[in-house]
Motif scaffolding. Structure first.
Motif, PDB file in Angstrom:
ATOM      1  N   LEU A   9      46.959 -59.913  38.840  1.00  0.00           N
ATOM      2  CA  LEU A   9      48.356 -60.347  38.870  1.00  0.00           C
ATOM      3  C   LEU A   9      49.170 -59.512  39.853  1.00  0.00           C
ATOM      4  N   ILE A  10      48.885 -58.217  39.920  1.00  0.00           N
ATOM      5  CA  ILE A  10      49.570 -57.353  40.889  1.00  0.00           C
ATOM      6  C   ILE A  10      49.234 -57.801  42.310  1.00  0.00           C
ATOM      7  N   SER A  11      47.980 -58.174  42.538  1.00  0.00           N
ATOM      8  CA  SER A  11      47.582 -58.674  43.860  1.00  0.00           C
ATOM      9  C   SER A  11      48.324 -59.963  44.197  1.00  0.00           C
ATOM     10  N   LEU A  12      48.419 -60.878  43.234  1.00  0.00           N
ATOM     11  CA  LEU A  12      49.150 -62.122  43.447  1.00  0.00           C
ATOM     12  C   LEU A  12      50.619 -61.839  43.757  1.00  0.00           C
ATOM     13  N   PHE A  13      51.215 -60.918  43.008  1.00  0.00           N
ATOM     14  CA  PHE A  13      52.611 -60.548  43.252  1.00  0.00           C
ATOM     15  C   PHE A  13      52.777 -60.007  44.671  1.00  0.00           C
ATOM     16  N   GLY A  14      51.862 -59.143  45.087  1.00  0.00           N
ATOM     17  CA  GLY A  14      51.917 -58.581  46.438  1.00  0.00           C
ATOM     18  C   GLY A  14      51.810 -59.648  47.510  1.00  0.00           C
ATOM     19  N   VAL A  15      50.886 -60.582  47.329  1.00  0.00           N
ATOM     20  CA  VAL A  15      50.739 -61.677  48.298  1.00  0.00           C
ATOM     21  C   VAL A  15      52.001 -62.527  48.314  1.00  0.00           C
ATOM     22  N   ALA A  16      52.560 -62.808  47.137  1.00  0.00           N
ATOM     23  CA  ALA A  16      53.771 -63.624  47.053  1.00  0.00           C
ATOM     24  C   ALA A  16      54.964 -62.932  47.709  1.00  0.00           C
ATOM     25  N   VAL A  17      55.061 -61.619  47.564  1.00  0.00           N
ATOM     26  CA  VAL A  17      56.155 -60.867  48.190  1.00  0.00           C
ATOM     27  C   VAL A  17      55.982 -60.843  49.709  1.00  0.00           C
ATOM     28  N   LEU A  18      54.768 -60.629  50.161  1.00  0.00           N
ATOM     29  CA  LEU A  18      54.528 -60.523  51.608  1.00  0.00           C
ATOM     30  C   LEU A  18      54.567 -61.860  52.329  1.00  0.00           C
ATOM     31  N   ALA A  19      54.215 -62.937  51.652  1.00  0.00           N
ATOM     32  CA  ALA A  19      54.097 -64.247  52.305  1.00  0.00           C
ATOM     33  C   ALA A  19      55.336 -64.642  53.113  1.00  0.00           C
ATOM     34  N   PRO A  20      56.544 -64.536  52.565  1.00  0.00           N
ATOM     35  CA  PRO A  20      57.702 -64.936  53.376  1.00  0.00           C
ATOM     36  C   PRO A  20      57.914 -64.035  54.595  1.00  0.00           C
ATOM     37  N   ASN A  21      57.445 -62.813  54.518  1.00  0.00           N
ATOM     38  CA  ASN A  21      57.701 -61.853  55.584  1.00  0.00           C
ATOM     39  C   ASN A  21      56.648 -61.847  56.685  1.00  0.00           C
ATOM     40  N   ILE A  22      55.483 -62.438  56.425  1.00  0.00           N
ATOM     41  CA  ILE A  22      54.449 -62.440  57.464  1.00  0.00           C
ATOM     42  C   ILE A  22      54.125 -63.835  57.974  1.00  0.00           C
ATOM     43  N   ASN A  23      54.879 -64.825  57.537  1.00  0.00           N
ATOM     44  CA  ASN A  23      54.632 -66.188  58.008  1.00  0.00           C
ATOM     45  C   ASN A  23      54.785 -66.335  59.511  1.00  0.00           C
ATOM     46  N   PHE A  24      55.589 -65.480  60.142  1.00  0.00           N
ATOM     47  CA  PHE A  24      55.721 -65.540  61.592  1.00  0.00           C
ATOM     48  C   PHE A  24      54.375 -65.276  62.255  1.00  0.00           C
ATOM     49  N   PHE A  25      53.577 -64.425  61.643  1.00  0.00           N
ATOM     50  CA  PHE A  25      52.328 -63.989  62.244  1.00  0.00           C
ATOM     51  C   PHE A  25      51.105 -64.671  61.658  1.00  0.00           C
ATOM     52  N   LEU A  26      51.136 -64.915  60.370  1.00  0.00           N
ATOM     53  CA  LEU A  26      49.987 -65.475  59.679  1.00  0.00           C
ATOM     54  C   LEU A  26      50.493 -66.358  58.536  1.00  0.00           C
ATOM     55  N   PRO A  27      50.208 -67.652  58.596  1.00  0.00           N
ATOM     56  CA  PRO A  27      50.721 -68.521  57.530  1.00  0.00           C
ATOM     57  C   PRO A  27      49.978 -68.303  56.212  1.00  0.00           C
ATOM     58  N   VAL A  28      50.544 -67.452  55.376  1.00  0.00           N
ATOM     59  CA  VAL A  28      49.927 -67.113  54.102  1.00  0.00           C
ATOM     60  C   VAL A  28      50.836 -67.576  52.978  1.00  0.00           C
ATOM     61  N   ARG A  29      50.249 -68.237  52.008  1.00  0.00           N
ATOM     62  CA  ARG A  29      50.982 -68.621  50.809  1.00  0.00           C
ATOM     63  C   ARG A  29      50.122 -68.221  49.615  1.00  0.00           C
ATOM     64  N   PRO A  30      50.743 -67.889  48.528  1.00  0.00           N
ATOM     65  CA  PRO A  30      49.975 -67.474  47.351  1.00  0.00           C
ATOM     66  C   PRO A  30      49.352 -68.641  46.584  1.00  0.00           C
ATOM     67  N   THR A  31      49.353 -69.820  47.162  1.00  0.00           N
ATOM     68  CA  THR A  31      48.846 -71.010  46.486  1.00  0.00           C
ATOM     69  C   THR A  31      47.392 -70.857  46.066  1.00  0.00           C
ATOM     70  N   PHE A  32      46.544 -70.485  47.005  1.00  0.00           N
ATOM     71  CA  PHE A  32      45.115 -70.368  46.727  1.00  0.00           C
ATOM     72  C   PHE A  32      44.853 -69.351  45.618  1.00  0.00           C
ATOM     73  N   LEU A  33      45.475 -68.195  45.711  1.00  0.00           N
ATOM     74  CA  LEU A  33      45.283 -67.153  44.702  1.00  0.00           C
ATOM     75  C   LEU A  33      45.798 -67.618  43.335  1.00  0.00           C
ATOM     76  N   THR A  34      46.864 -68.376  43.314  1.00  0.00           N
ATOM     77  CA  THR A  34      47.394 -68.928  42.060  1.00  0.00           C
ATOM     78  C   THR A  34      46.369 -69.835  41.402  1.00  0.00           C
ATOM     79  N   ILE A  35      45.756 -70.706  42.193  1.00  0.00           N
ATOM     80  CA  ILE A  35      44.753 -71.631  41.652  1.00  0.00           C
ATOM     81  C   ILE A  35      43.560 -70.865  41.096  1.00  0.00           C
ATOM     82  N   VAL A  36      43.070 -69.903  41.849  1.00  0.00           N
ATOM     83  CA  VAL A  36      41.891 -69.139  41.426  1.00  0.00           C
ATOM     84  C   VAL A  36      42.177 -68.353  40.148  1.00  0.00           C
ATOM     85  N   LEU A  37      43.316 -67.672  40.095  1.00  0.00           N
ATOM     86  CA  LEU A  37      43.623 -66.839  38.927  1.00  0.00           C
ATOM     87  C   LEU A  37      43.944 -67.674  37.684  1.00  0.00           C
ATOM     88  N   ALA A  38      44.603 -68.804  37.872  1.00  0.00           N
ATOM     89  CA  ALA A  38      44.975 -69.631  36.716  1.00  0.00           C
ATOM     90  C   ALA A  38      43.756 -70.238  36.033  1.00  0.00           C
TER      91      ALA A  38
END
Length: 164
Positions: A9-38
């Motif tokens: 969950l901490i990893s998911l939170f970290g990805v979710a926090v970073l996603a809006p800030n690194i989209n300029f460089f790498l399109p990352v969304r926490p979607t995949f991690l959400t599916i896997v963890l759920a």
């Protein structure tokens, strides 16, 4: 919840926090991690972690744009004929626009930067982000938790497609 679950969950939170800030460089969304963890954790905890992490992640962008809106260059840009007209037309509809933009796969930084530059009220900005992200991540986590066979099938299909 186990230590491993907490770390996930901490990893998911970290990805979710970073996603809006690194989209300029790498399109990352926490979607995949959400599916896997759920698929193996309480879906509501997973979904809310992604929601809250994403909201926290757009705060710095909002703040930077809010402060930058005082500069002469940004003021000139905001008052350009085309941009000024669009911003004025959208000002009263910005809450709904933020919700809709959060739901789409558009880069999150556009949302925070434009709301901050327009000095949109911070509380309403956070609420619109919370609503938009809840519309994405809570149903996603629920479906992943309750339809594990479909998630496994989609995962198998994706692996076959990517490793042909």
């Amino acid at each position: 919840m186990s230590i491993t679950g907490s770390l996930e969950l901490i990893s998911l939170f970290g990805v979710a926090v970073l996603a809006p800030n690194i989209n300029f460089f790498l399109p990352v969304r926490p979607t995949f991690l959400t599916i896997v963890l759920a698929a193996h954790m309480p879906w509501f905890a997973v979904g809310m972690t992604a929601v809250i992490g994403g909201v926290v992640g757009v705060i710095p962008l909002y703040e930077v744009a809010y402060k930058a809106s005082e500069t002469k260059r940004v003021q000139r840009w905001l008052h350009m004929p085309g941009i000024g007209k669009v911003l004025h037309a959208l000002k009263n509809k910005l809450f709904l626009l933020i919700v809709l933009l959060v739901v789409t796969p558009l880069p999150d930084q556009l949302i925070g930067l434009s709301a901050g530059a327009q000095k949109y009220p911070f509380g309403r900005f956070l609420l619109a982000n919370l609503v938009g992200r809840a519309l994405i991540y809570l149903p996603l986590a629920y479906l992943a938790a309750h339809h594990q066979a479909a998630v496994q099938s989609a995962w198998t299909w994706a692996v076959h497609l990517l490793t042909f």
